[in-house]
Motif scaffolding. Structure first.
Motif, short mmCIF file in Angstrom:
data_model
loop_
_atom_site.label_atom_id
_atom_site.label_comp_id
_atom_site.label_asym_id
_atom_site.label_seq_id
_atom_site.Cartn_x
_atom_site.Cartn_y
_atom_site.Cartn_z
N HIS A 153 22.67 64.75 93.12
CA HIS A 153 21.86 65.22 94.24
C HIS A 153 21.21 64.02 94.91
N THR A 154 21.08 64.10 96.20
CA THR A 154 20.34 63.07 96.92
C THR A 154 19.50 63.73 97.99
N LEU A 156 10.15 77.50 100.72
CA LEU A 156 9.99 76.84 99.42
C LEU A 156 10.54 75.43 99.53
N LEU A 157 10.05 74.59 98.65
CA LEU A 157 10.48 73.19 98.63
C LEU A 157 11.77 73.10 97.84
N SER A 158 12.86 72.78 98.51
CA SER A 158 14.17 72.89 97.87
C SER A 158 14.51 71.70 96.98
N ASP A 159 13.85 70.57 97.17
CA ASP A 159 14.21 69.40 96.36
C ASP A 159 13.11 69.04 95.37
N VAL A 160 12.32 70.00 95.02
CA VAL A 160 11.28 69.79 94.01
C VAL A 160 11.59 70.71 92.83
N GLN A 174 24.68 66.41 98.29
CA GLN A 174 25.24 65.87 97.06
C GLN A 174 26.17 64.70 97.38
N VAL A 175 26.23 63.78 96.43
CA VAL A 175 27.17 62.66 96.50
C VAL A 175 28.12 62.78 95.33
#
Lengths: 232, 881
Positions: free
Chosen positions: B725-726, A135-139, B680-681
């Protein structure tokens, strides 16, 4: 249905992909003579399999989509950050196919590194049976990615400002344009304003003054003098 | 929707506009990249010059000028085998084949302890453990496979090395070290069918105690083989076929030193007389096997690798690679240039510039090139002219502070001075080394008070029994002095302030010995330096020692030894110190001392130069502890003088690696959140609380107050913290620094992919409110509503389209102009850039149209004169009418 077991069962978890020696767990049933249901034995075996550390490793395969206009496509790298803490890098084939070998079960993260293109980070969950869930974790909503993976860019990064064509209005708004406009105004408009002002001042002066202003008509111009000579 | 658009608009306005205002054609004016291939250990000088380095970089270089054609960064310790059009890299667990022309990956195959050789018919033979495979080199398809087995040996012990010197084009030879029999077994492989035939077994004489290295075997084109013991001390030889025992003899270098302990490079067959390269600390020794005996043929000081090359006649010869020391060593510093007026250097430089005729010729050639008629030679001439006349490249300091020297210390003890404008080498100094010294750092040594004094740096080289401090004149690269250093040092810490002398400031360093009871040496060992150290003994000195239990603050005791003044036992079982960061701000330019919240409420920043961040927790890959839990990531802000905890926070699910930076009154740290599956920052800002809060009117009327505070009685603090989040995985964090600290700083985030991203501090502001609609106070302050995701904009990449391989460190120094900061990103490569965090507000832009300005002024002047004339004539005409 009660059954008495007197057996020795070996659970062989030999790795299919690695060279590691097989892990053999023995479940001795000899001392368990008694009333043990087969279902309980199956459950016990299943529990044993689950609790035994798995050394299975699998291949992760997929394809990364590289737009045809990507000049640096050969610089593409794929980075697999394993749950165990180590990191593996590989390169795709010219057609975009890639593979990571000997990936153990666990939750891993896959990233595509290519300057100028943005790809989503893929969360890979590799099961003990080799099943892969991605799965796309940053979407938002973390959409599922079908396996084998197909990784598409989600954006392009523009590092430089594109040169803009000449714009007359934009130039006029610059200090240089304003200077030019002011210069033209000074050269063309202001003299007219000055002439109008002089005439206005002279008219006002003529109206307000009771004393007739000295006139220059008493002084003949060269043209008038020449005309007078001809008349004589 | 409308609120989201407003938030988006604010976010976009916060992204640095200067970063967007750069054209691609302008990039080379502000940045440069030096790409390295590492310390070359193996190379192939065939049709393509392919190199492989100690750092695992596989590269193709242009044979003519050494220009980098392509490069792949692999694992350190990889090996290289080249074939026709294919470069094969052998890593510990896989084999990769790349196209020699462009570096495209042709195929990849998992293989443990593999060896590879090409047969004469273009096949590729790959051995892995006890199997041998014959592959098509172009696509990696397996043609044939066989199991390798030696009678009387365990199958798992077979580690064959493969060689191409078969009897014919379709065969290859495999050498296997049989440890039970202590013999070298030779097998012949038929690459068509994969059939293996044992043709020889050579027993190792009993007098040779060390086993043979199967990877260091060479088959001569005739019928003889060479083998070397694993320690590189003994060479053995025998006929290829038959079962005669090996003849072995211990070898010595050209200067009669035994080879034991020396690193033996892979024996590379090179025609009938293979060259045996042996790496020594001082250079490369080459041996040749001729007429049944081994003899030294050359010793090349500084040589780092050898390769086999074919000359024009097709004859084999050995080539030595000299100097592969990459400019990516352990230390770097940015120092000033020489004053242009000193010694007439600027006059000499100006005199060396091209004359008028040369300039005219260059301009004509430039026009010709722009018209598309220029040749390569003419383009090179134009480039040389531009290089010689470019003001950015003058080797002197400038009023804007853009031109500086970058001193890079390499691992092998070279100090290289680079120009900060384009990275070209100004001078190189090879430092003297006696014995096994490790070059650690380059530090300031003497800084003149005037523009005309000498600037000196010191290079610290450490060894087990002692080291050396090499003092170098930074202007000329001359070695001024070499001072002895005691051994057994953990590090060298500078005193808080240098010693002021009549014409210069001398820096003093305090040695931190490994033995806590040992006295701390002072560098330089002079009365003035000792007096300065004694004067600072009452302070904590800010020296930190990191161990398994946490952090300790050290001070200088009366007996001359360092003693612990405070301890912060933040680490323990299952919890380790993941990062320690100290303030990167200069004490004399800490930035604004106050900030107006909402534009009206003024708060004092807590400006503590000893502010220290410590992050503890579980590193990546750490499993649950005995209680089944993983400790959270805990971040502490400490006062480095007293060890007092000023602030702390805990992140559940936070893991290493952690990168951190501290500047002014804020700190930022980057970590992996296993709970969120994201990077994360975190950011924290400290302000003074209580009655020291003032208004704008008070500040305007009374001016800046004295903000000096005693460390042992700190004020009450207000802390604001947030995390975001980055998408970017950080390899290093930094912060831009400017001359006076008034320019808004930007967080520099060096990614694992080798890029540097500039993150506006306002986007990281922990006071970004969780509201939908910004308030007037927020708008006045420029605060954007909180959004968990940090934006990613292409124009905010300081590296633009460049990539710094294995980026590890960011160094940002101020220029003289307040708007500018100079960036140096170090890794395997070096990247330099001039940054303008808040746009170039104090500079005329490079594209300023000077010619247009002159034209406008001249036009206006001419117009005014013409107008005056017309006006006068008109007046006269009117008078005459």
């Amino acid at each position: 249905l009660d059954t008495t077991f007197n057996c020795e069962i070996a659970v062989n978890l030999r790795s299919e992909k690695t060279d590691q020696r097989p892990i053999v767990s023995h479940l001795l049933c000899k001392g368990m003579a008694g009333r043990l249901r087969p279902s309980l034995l199956v459950a016990a075996l299943s529990l044993l399999v689950l609790l035994t550390p798995s050394t299975k490793a699998f291949d992760i395969e997929g394809r990364v989509i590289l737009p045809e206009t990507t000049p640096n496509a050969l610089d593409t790298e794929l980075v697999l950050s394993k749950e165990q803490g180590d990191e593996v890098r590989t390169f795709p084939l010219p057609d975009g196919r890639f593979a990571f070998h000997n990936v153990p079960a666990g939750k891993h993260y896959l990233e595509v590194e290519l300057v100028g293109l943005v790809y989503s980070t893929v969360e890979l969950t590799v099961g003990v049976a080799g099943d892969v869930n991605a799965l796309l974790s940053d979407v938002i909503n973390r959409p599922v990615v079908p396996y084998p993976l197909v990784l598409r860019p989600i954006g392009r990064l523009e590092f430089f400002q594109k040169p803009q064509p000449f714009n007359v209005m934009a130039f006029i708004k610059t200090p240089y344009g304003i200077m030019i406009i002011f210069g033209i105004f000074s050269l063309v408009v202001m003299p007219r304003l000055r002439a109008y002002s002089e005439e206005l001042n002279s008219e006002e002066t003529a109206e307000e003054s009771t004393v007739p202003p000295p006139t220059v008509t008493a002084v003949a111009s060269p043209r008038q003098l020449q005309q007078r000579r001809k008349d004589r | 929707m409308r609120r989201a658009l407003i938030a988006l608009a604010i976010m976009l306005t916060l992204i640095n506009p200067s970063a967007h205002a750069l054209l691609e054609s302008q990039a080379s004016k502000y940045s440069w990249l030096l790409q390295n291939v590492g310390t070359v250990t193996d190379a192939d000088l065939g049709q393509h010059l392919i190199t492989l380095s100690e750092q695992g970089v596989l590269a193709s270089l242009s044979p003519g000028d050494g220009r980098l054609l392509w490069r792949k960064v692999l694992s350190p310790g990889a090996r290289l085998v080249s074939g026709p059009g294919v470069a094969v890299a052998i890593e510990p667990a896989r084999v990769l084949a790349f196209a020699a022309t462009n570096g495209a990956l042709l195929w990849e195959r998992p293989a443990v302890e593999a060896d590879v050789a090409f047969t004469a018919n273009g096949r590729l033979v790959l051995t892995a453990q006890d199997a041998v495979h014959v592959l098509a080199a172009s696509n990696g398809v397996v043609v044939a496979s066989s199991k390798v087995h030696v009678d009387g040996e365990e199958p798992s012990e077979a580690r064959p090395s493969v060689h191409s010197a078969g009897a014919d084009a379709a065969t290859a030879l495999l050498a296997i070290w049989a440890p039970i029999r202590r013999a070298l077994v030779v097998l012949q492989l038929d690459s068509s069918s994969g059939a293996l035939t044992q043709i020889a077994s050579h027993a190792l004489p009993a007098k040779v105690q060390v086993d043979l290295d199967p990877a260091a075997v060479a088959f001569l084109a005739g019928s003889r083989l060479l083998a070397v013991t694993a320690d590189g001390s003994t060479l053995c030889h025998a006929e290829t076929q038959g079962d005669a025992p090996l003849s072995c003899e211990a070898q010595r270098t050209a200067d009669a030193r035994p080879l034991s302990g020396f690193r033996l490079l892979k024996v590379r067959p090179c025609g009938a007389y293979p060259a045996l390269p042996v790496q020594t600390p001082d250079g490369l020794a080459l041996f040749a096997y001729q007429r049944g005996a081994l003899g030294a043929i050359a010793f090349v000081p500084g040589g780092v690798g050898a390769a086999c090359a074919l000359d024009a006649a097709g004859q084999a010869s050995a080539a030595v690679l000299v100097e592969g020391d990459p400019l990516s060593g352990p230390g770097a510093a940015r120092v000033d240039f020489l004053n242009p007026a000193d010694g007439g250097h600027e006059a000499a430089w100006l005199a060396a510039r091209p004359g008028t005729l040369q300039a005219l010729r260059a301009q004509l050639l430039l026009l010709k090139a722009q018209a598309g008629f220029g040749s390569a030679e003419e383009a090179a001439e134009v480039a040389a002219f531009q290089h010689a006349t470019d003001d950015r490249l003058r080797p002197f300091r400038d009023a804007d502070g853009f031109r500086k020297q970058i001193l890079v210390l390499t691992e092998h003890g070279k100090l290289v001075s680079l120009h900060s404008s384009d990275g070209h080498v100004l001078w190189t100094l090879t430092l003297p080394r006696s014995g096994a010294l490790t070059f650690r750092r380059v530090l300031m040594w003497r800084e003149p008070h005037t523009l005309h004094g000498e600037l000196e740096v010191v290079v610290l080289a450490e060894g087990a029994s002692g080291g050396a401090a090499c003092v170098v004149d930074a202007y000329s690269g001359r070695l001024a002095a070499t001072l002895p250093l005691p051994g057994g040092m953990r590090s060298w810490a500078p005193l808080p302030a240098p010693v002021a002398e009549a014409d210069a400031s001398s820096f003093v360093y305090l040695g931190v010995p490994l033995d806590p009871a040992a006295p701390a040496p002072v560098l330089p060992d002079t009365p003035a330096a000792h007096a300065a150290a004694a004067a600072a003994a009452a302070d904590t000195l800010g020296v930190l020692a990191r161990d398994a239990t946490g952090l300790r603050g050290l001070g200088l005791g009366k007996d001359g030894a360092l003693e612990a003044r405070w301890a912060a036992p933040l680490a323990g079982p299952g919890r380790e110190v993941l990062a320690v960061a100290r303030s990167a701000s200069r004490p004399n330019a800490p930035g604004p001392f106050a900030k107006a919240f909402g534009g009206v409420d003024v708060r004092y920043r807590y400006l503590n130069p000893s502010l220290t961040l410590v992050a503890t927790g579980a590193s990546a890959g750490t499993g649950p502890g005995a209680d089944g839990s993983v400790p959270p990531l805990t971040v502490h802000l400490l006062d480095g003088v007293t060890g007092r905890t000023l602030w702390s926070a805990s992140h559940e699910g936070g893991r290493g690696p952690v990168r951190a930076v501290v500047a002014d009154n804020w700190a930022a740290y980057h970590f992996w959140s296993a709970a969120a599956g994201r990077w994360q920052v975190g950011v924290v800002e400290l302000y003074e609380a209580g009655e020291r809060r003032v208004s704008v009117a008070q500040l305007a009327l009374a001016g800046p107050p004295n903000s000096t505070l005693p460390a042992r009685r700190p004020p009450a603090l207000e802390a604001y913290a947030a995390s975001y989040h980055t998408k970017l995985a950080a390899a290093a964090l930094g912060v831009t620094r400017t001359a006076h600290g008034t320019t808004a700083p930007q967080l520099l985030l060096g990614t694992t992919g080798g890029q540097v991203y500039m993150l506006d501090r306002r986007l990281l502001d922990p006071r970004r409110p969780v509201v939908d609609k910004p308030t007037p106070g927020m708008l006045a302050e420029g605060l954007a509503p909180y959004a968990s995701e940090l934006p990613l904009a292409g124009g905010a990449f300081a590296t633009r389209g460049a990539r710094v391989a294995r980026l590890a460190d960011l160094l940002a120094d101020p220029a003289t102009l307040e708007s500018s900061s100079l960036l140096l990103a170090r890794g395997l490569d070096l990247y330099g850039a001039r940054l303008a965090p808040s746009a170039t507000f104090d500079q005329v832009p490079d594209d300023f149209p000077y010619a247009l300005l002159v034209l406008i002024v001249l036009g206006m002047g001419s117009g005014a004169a013409a107008l005056r004339r017309l006006s006068a004539r008109r007046a006269v005409n009117r008078l005459w009418e």
